[in-house]
Design a protein around this motif. Structure first.
Motif, PDB file in Angstrom:
ATOM      1  N   VAL A 379     -12.237 -16.201 -48.284  1.00 32.36           N
ATOM      2  CA  VAL A 379     -11.810 -14.825 -48.038  1.00 32.36           C
ATOM      3  C   VAL A 379     -11.925 -14.050 -49.341  1.00 32.36           C
ATOM      4  N   GLU A 509     -18.321 -15.764 -40.297  1.00 33.35           N
ATOM      5  CA  GLU A 509     -17.476 -15.158 -39.272  1.00 33.35           C
ATOM      6  C   GLU A 509     -18.220 -15.077 -37.938  1.00 33.35           C
ATOM      7  N   SER A 512     -17.050 -12.668 -34.988  1.00 37.24           N
ATOM      8  CA  SER A 512     -16.651 -11.297 -35.312  1.00 37.24           C
ATOM      9  C   SER A 512     -17.074 -10.269 -34.266  1.00 37.24           C
ATOM     10  N   HIS A 540     -12.970 -13.327 -41.550  1.00 35.23           N
ATOM     11  CA  HIS A 540     -12.513 -11.949 -41.418  1.00 35.23           C
ATOM     12  C   HIS A 540     -11.423 -11.840 -40.348  1.00 35.23           C
ATOM     13  N   GLN A 582      -7.308  -6.783 -43.589  1.00 29.00           N
ATOM     14  CA  GLN A 582      -8.450  -7.305 -42.834  1.00 29.00           C
ATOM     15  C   GLN A 582      -8.033  -8.295 -41.753  1.00 29.00           C
TER      16      GLN A 582
END
Length: 585
Positions: A379, A509, A512, A540, A582
């Motif tokens: 991250v 991710e 997403s 994310h 986030q």
């Protein structure tokens, strides 16, 4: 960006050596074309002797039988010349097509092995232009223009020899005229070549602009940029046309000057020859034969001048192609063969130093160990280095200093094929090719059966929407998968990774673009897929980090914290801020 910033310049000698290398495997076809060329030129040259014999012994000697024999001989010569011309034209055209095909294959193979850093510096449209239009020019030059130039050269030399045997005085006049005729070629040919090369560069600019604007047509239309794009394109077209005008000007001037000089020389020689006939120095038949040869020689020079522009374009196109082929493969393949790892390997990143070209250092003395079978989430803000780690693991770029090991092997020592065969990757912007669903998923493992593909799609929860398509798994998805939603494209990419069945997973991710229901299903599929594999996830979403064994917090290429989500929320301010902005949004 100009191609000169990344492409190596080449010279004409390298071009000729390169073309010779491509012709070498087809030496028998080349030999056949040369034989046919000499045979055809020899037949046309022999025609002049037939004309001389017919005039001196038929017309002047008043022997109709001799005239009949001469006419028959001329007919036979014409048939032989026509057959030889057919063979020459067929073989040279075949060679042009064959060499063009070979160069396209060689060039494509080379491009496939160039690293992503190369394509970040040169526009795809320019590469495509070189790949298509330049090879087409080369095909025309080898298949037609070069053939015509060689034929004309042989004919000119043969005609000059026969003219010398007929009348040394008239031949001397021709030899005095030749340098005058060649002056325009010497002066103007380099200009033709220069503008031919520049013209190809401008056409490449057009291709690059079209490629960019049409690939991003949704963005163009969303911002009402059609007028701006059209104006920029019009400007590029005008620039290309302006350069083409100069190329056409110099080439036309070259042809015109050579024609007027050649015809003037022939007229002067005819006048001198007629006076020799009146003086009794040569016969009317010899003068006719001489003029026949002079016209052949003049026509040959005119042909050479006409095709020299095309030949110059061919040399320019060859230079552009060779520049691409000369672009170095900057990722050097290793020598160690690595079998498919039986279990999830550990990954060790040791004292890593890395900077993108012309950019400041991103990683400086960076170290990280990922244990065998561990699920690690990365991250951090954009530019922290998350995606770069993926690219370094796959050796899209090489580290400046330090080392990365996979299962105890330095990735620099491994063969690229073996290294990448251990890693399956799903990027955030899922790549879908303009082919069928079946072939898109099978991209993960080329030898997979249809049943394996369907099983992978089911595990990625993609089977339901695939079956709803008009042709199911055989539906053509269009360029970049335009017929699918973002979530559907992502599930296709996940199915591809599932099918690949590799011990290391890199997930940028991967959920997403999914709705809540699809995300839950795919998370289940990914949980099953990650079991027993070493997994690195660019995260994310909160759901992603909660399932990770360890979270690595990155900031500007440095590890600022690591641990579980609950721990980091309590102990690390940067992670807590990022999570609130986030992960929890």
């Amino acid at each position: 960006m100009s191609s000169t910033t990344v492409l190596t310049q080449v010279n004409t000698r390298e071009v000729l050596r390169w073309l010779g290398g491509h012709l070498a495997p087809y030496r028998w076809q080349v030999a056949g074309a040369i034989v046919a060329l000499f045979l055809a030129s020899g037949a046309w040259l022999a025609l002049g002797q037939g004309v001389k014999y017919a005039i001196d012994n038929g017309f002047i000697g008043d022997h109709p039988q001799v005239l009949n024999q001469a006419a028959l001989a001329v007919l036979i010569i014409c048939i032989i010349a026509s057959l030889a011309t057919y063979c020459r034209f067929y073989l040279m055209t075949w060679l042009g097509e064959r060499i063009s095909a070979d160069i396209r294959m060689q060039l494509y193979q080379h491009l496939l092995h160039l690293s992503p850093s190369f394509f970040s510096k040169i526009r795809t449209g320019e590469v495509i232009s070189r790949f298509t239009s330049d090879t087409a020019i080369l095909q025309t030059v080898v298949g037609m223009s070069l053939s015509m130039a060689l034929r004309s050269l042989v004919t000119f030399i043969g005609a000059l020899i026969l003219m010398g045997a007929t009348s040394p005085l008239l031949t001397l006049c021709v030899l005095l005229a030749v340098p005058v005729v060649l002056i325009p070629i010497r002066v103007l040919a380099p200009k033709v070549r220069r503008y031919a090369r520049l013209s190809q560069d401008k056409i490449a600019d057009l291709g690059a602009h079209i490629d960019q604007s049409l690939h991003e047509i949704a963005t163009v239309q969303a911002f009402n940029a059609q007028t701006s794009e059209a104006r920029q394109f019009d400007n590029r077209v005008d620039e290309a046309f302006g350069v083409a005008r100069w190329r056409i000007h110099y080439r036309s001037l070259l042809i015109g000057l050579i024609m007027v000089l050649s015809l003037s020389a022939i007229l002067l020689i005819a006048w001198v020859g007629a006076r020799q006939v009146f003086a009794g120095d040569i016969s009317a038949g010899e003068l006719s034969a001489f003029l026949f040869y002079a016209i052949l020689a003049g026509g040959s020079v005119a042909t050479i001048s006409e095709v020299i522009g095309e030949v110059q374009r061919g040399v320019g196109a060859s230079e552009r192609l060779l520049e691409l082929l000369a672009s170095p493969v900057d990722i050097v393949d290793g020598t160690t063969t690595l079998p498919h790892l039986p279990s999830a390997p550990a990954i060790h990143i040791k004292q890593l130093q890395f900077a993108y070209p012309d950019s400041p250092a991103l990683f400086n003395n960076f170290s990280l160990t990922i244990d065998a079978g561990e699920k690690v989430a990365l991250v951090g803000a954009s530019g922290a280095g998350k995606t770069t780690l993926f690219q370094l693991l796959l050796r899209f770029y090489d580290v400046n200093e330090g080392d990365i090991t996979l299962g105890g092997y330095s990735i620099k020592q491994l063969k690229l094929h073996d290294l990448r065969n251990q890693i399956a990757m799903v990027s955030q912007e899922s790549v879908v090719f303009a082919t069928t669903v079946m072939e898109n998923i099978r991209y993960g493992r080329e030898d997979a059966s249809d049943e394996d593909v369907v099983a992978a799609a089911k595990n990625a929860f993609a089977d339901e929407f695939i079956e709803a398509l008009e042709d199911g798994y055989h539906t053509q998805l269009g360029e970049r998968g335009v017929r699918l939603s973002g979530g559907q494209r992502q599930r296709i990419a996940i199915a591809r990774a599932i099918l690949a069945d590799r011990p290391v997973l890199l997930l940028d991710e991967a959920t997403s673009a999914l709705d809540a229901r699809s995300e839950k299903m795919v998370q289940q599929a990914l949980s099953s897929l990650m079991r027993g594999r070493t997994t690195i996830v660019i995260a994310h979403r909160l759901a992603t980090v909660q399932h990770a064994d360890r979270i690595i917090v990155l900031d500007q290429g440095k590890i600022t914290a690591q641990g579980k989500h609950v721990q980091l929320m309590k102990s690390d301010t940067l992670y807590r801020e990022y999570a609130e902005l986030q992960l929890l949004s």
